[in-house]
Design a protein around this motif. Structure first.
Motif, short mmCIF file in Angstrom:
data_model
loop_
_atom_site.label_atom_id
_atom_site.label_comp_id
_atom_site.label_asym_id
_atom_site.label_seq_id
_atom_site.Cartn_x
_atom_site.Cartn_y
_atom_site.Cartn_z
N GLY A 98 1.62 9.15 -0.57
CA GLY A 98 1.07 9.13 0.78
C GLY A 98 1.71 10.18 1.66
O GLY A 98 2.31 11.14 1.19
N GLU A 99 1.57 9.97 2.93
CA GLU A 99 2.08 10.91 3.92
C GLU A 99 3.28 10.29 4.64
O GLU A 99 3.43 9.07 4.69
CB GLU A 99 0.98 11.27 4.92
CG GLU A 99 -0.27 11.86 4.27
CD GLU A 99 0.02 13.17 3.54
OE1 GLU A 99 0.82 13.98 4.03
OE2 GLU A 99 -0.56 13.35 2.44
N LYS B 119 0.84 -1.21 0.00
CA LYS B 119 0.00 0.00 0.00
C LYS B 119 0.87 1.25 0.00
O LYS B 119 1.73 1.43 0.86
CB LYS B 119 -0.91 0.00 1.23
CG LYS B 119 -1.87 1.16 1.26
CD LYS B 119 -2.76 1.11 2.48
CE LYS B 119 -3.65 2.33 2.49
NZ LYS B 119 -4.38 2.43 3.73
N GLY B 120 0.64 2.10 -1.01
CA GLY B 120 1.35 3.37 -1.12
C GLY B 120 2.53 3.34 -2.08
O GLY B 120 3.02 4.39 -2.48
N ASP C 33 5.31 2.14 7.88
CA ASP C 33 4.58 0.92 7.54
C ASP C 33 5.08 0.31 6.23
O ASP C 33 5.24 -0.90 6.12
CB ASP C 33 3.08 1.21 7.42
CG ASP C 33 2.44 1.55 8.75
OD1 ASP C 33 3.03 1.20 9.80
OD2 ASP C 33 1.36 2.17 8.74
N GLN D 177 3.10 7.16 6.91
CA GLN D 177 2.91 5.86 6.28
C GLN D 177 4.23 5.21 5.86
O GLN D 177 4.28 4.02 5.60
CB GLN D 177 2.03 6.00 5.04
CG GLN D 177 0.61 6.44 5.33
CD GLN D 177 -0.14 6.73 4.05
OE1 GLN D 177 0.39 7.36 3.14
NE2 GLN D 177 -1.38 6.26 3.98
#
Length: 171
Positions: free
Chosen positions: A128-129, A100-101, A135, A132
């Protein structure tokens, strides 16, 4: 018969240093046995050709048994992808892209640092930011660990969408 001899000449599951020690001891043993055999043949049969024939046979056997060790050492020095991972590199790339991302993979390199250590580096472009990123890094490292990578370095560059508001394409 060759399968048994091949198993006798290799040290599967041990590091390159242990294999080199084993081959050195084996060469010394074969050399001593060759001297004894050729001495007996020369003394009792008068076959002076026995000495060079035994020497060539022992040398050939040692040469053939050392080739895998030299190949492994060369692969380590050249930082080549380990043979057990070469077939799954495309799968690893696809799974990393699925994190994800992650927008794309800028570079990925996996190599054997030593017989016990496989190293991997990933340079990713991500959307993203900043929160994140931790992760994404954790997910990428754990994915590489699933494939036997013992030490992973993951670099993520955060990219922002252009004026259109659309994200860069996934590559």
């Amino acid at each position: 018969a060759w399968a048994k001899a091949k198993g006798f000449l290799s040290v599967e599951g041990h590091d390159a240093n242990m294999q080199a020690v084993y081959l050195h001891v084996l060469a010394d043993t074969l050399g001593s046995a060759g001297v004894i055999v050729s001495s007996v043949l020369i003394e009792y049969k008068g076959w002076f050709i026995a000495d060079p024939i035994c020497s060539l046979a022992i040398g050939s056997l040692i040469f053939v048994s050392v080739l895998p060790l030299v190949t492994e050492a060369g692969g380590t020095l050249l930082q080549r992808t380990p043979s057990e991972l070469r077939g799954v590199v495309p799968e690893i790339r696809e799974r990393v892209k699925g994190i994800k991302g992650v927008s794309s993979i800028e570079s990925m390199h996996i190599w054997r640092q030593s017989s016990a250590m496989v190293v991997g580096t990933l340079r990713l472009l991500a959307q993203g930011e900043a929160p994140q990123l931790g992760d994404m890094t954790r997910d990428a490292r754990s994915l590489l660990k699933e494939y036997g990578v013992t030490d992973a370095c993951v670099q993520i560059e955060l990219v922002h969408s252009g004026k259109s508001g659309k994200a860069p394409p996934v590559t």
